[in-house]
Every structure is written in C-alpha cells, then in structure tokens.
Design a protein around this motif. Structure first.
Motif: not given
Length: 214
Positions: A34-36, A101-102, A107-109, A188-190
């Motif tokens: 998921v993180l990747y 891409f979407s 999943v982002r949360k 955000n994750t990044h």
C-alpha cells in the motif's frame, strides 16, 4: 485496542502533559504494498511527461523519392524522412503525456495512517504543546530549539505539521536545510516518508481524526 499515551513537550524539550492517541491513526499495521503504490502515485503526478519526438510525417524535408525504384542496383528507398535515414522520423517515440494514475481515497488515507504509525513505533514522532508559543524569527534561535527537542537526532530531516504557521516560525526555519513545514491540509504519505522525524502541533490531533477517519 487501548489508546496509546504519548508525552507532549514544549520548545525547551520539557514534558508539559500527556495525551492519548487514537490507535486507528497511530497504531495501524504496516503494509508495504500500500505504501509503495501510494508513494508511486505521488511521484508519478509530479512527472512532467514533456518528452517528445517527431514522427515521419512531422520531420521537415522533401517527400520526393530519393532515387528510382529500379535499375540502380541498390535497395528500394523512399524519401529521406524514413526512420532508418539520418535526420529521419522516430518510430514509436515518446510524446507528451501524463504519468498520473488513480488511487482510491481510502487507500491514500490508509497509507498516511501507516506512515504516521511507523514514525510513532520507531520513536520518530514528537508532539509540541502549541506552535503559537514560538515567537522568534531568528535562524539561530530556531536551531537551538531544534537541538533542545531533538537532542541526538538534531541533524535528522524534520517535518513540522500544524494547522497553520506564524510568519516568525516560517522565517526562523527557512534557512535550515533539513527542516520543512507542512500544513495539515496537505498531509501526505510522500512527505512523511521523506523525513526522518515528524513533529506535530498537539492542536492538530482532533482535526487529524476528522480528516483521516471519515
């Protein structure tokens, strides 16, 4: 799952109180896949995709046949714009495109919560009582403050997260290469993955629950 207790410090590094953290945000099990994927989504959006080559129809040059079809003793040849000719067009070359891409919002949360939980688990997250209590705009004062709160981790790359930052806070941190500021609305994750230490304003915790648990 029991709530996680964490101390809140002031800008001198002293503990001022203790807070309980919601395990649905701060104790989420890791999933590297998921993180990747979410991190790849962030980086793909940033790609410009400006590479461009010319096809045969776009290359400048005459469309006249280079030599007669027969009786020259050589291979058949069209005009000089063909891909095998020097200066000719490119076959299947790149064109301007979007690499985006979407990824599902849930999943982002989830990836954000995993990233935060990972910082908590590895003791790489701090909570400061109130960023508004910091008033100096001097770089030297900000550097001393970092040393007080981070101690042996003072040279690590740090990310401050708050609902908003005062101008003095921005000015004090602006000349320190390993410090970045991020408003909660842009969490955000990044950004979380790219920093070693994450420092939260304790006032954003309730807002985080509202944003990440909806």
């Amino acid at each position: 799952m029991n709530k996680l207790l964490k101390k809140v410090i002031d800008f001198s590094g002293s503990s001022v109180k203790e807070i309980s953290l919601n395990p649905d945000i701060f104790q989420v099990p890791m999933n590297n896949t998921v993180l990747y994927e979410v991190n790849r989504w962030h980086t793909a959006k940033r790609r410009q995709g400006n590479s461009s080559t010319k096809g045969v129809s776009e290359v400048a040059g005459s469309t006249k046949k280079s030599r007669p079809q027969k009786e020259s003793g050589k291979a058949r040849q069209g005009d000089g714009r063909e891909p095998h000719c020097r200066g000719g067009g490119t076959t299947f070359g790149p064109k301007p495109r979007s690499y985006a891409f979407s990824v599902n919002k849930k999943v982002r949360k989830l990836a954000v919560k995993m990233s935060i939980s990972n910082k908590i688990a590895n003791e790489n997250a701090l909570f400061i009582d109130d960023f508004k209590n910091y008033s100096s705009s001097k770089t030297s004062d900000f550097s001393n403050m970092l040393e007080s709160i981070l101690k042996e981790k003072k040279n690590k790359k740090a990310l401050f997260i708050a609902n908003d930052f005062q101008e003095s806070f921005k000015m004090g941190s602006s000349n320190i290469y390993n410090v970045n500021l991020l408003k909660l609305e842009g969490l955000n994750t990044h950004s979380l993955l790219m920093h070693d230490i994450v420092i939260f304003d304790s006032g954003v915790l309730d807002l985080m629950e509202g944003r990440l648990l909806k």
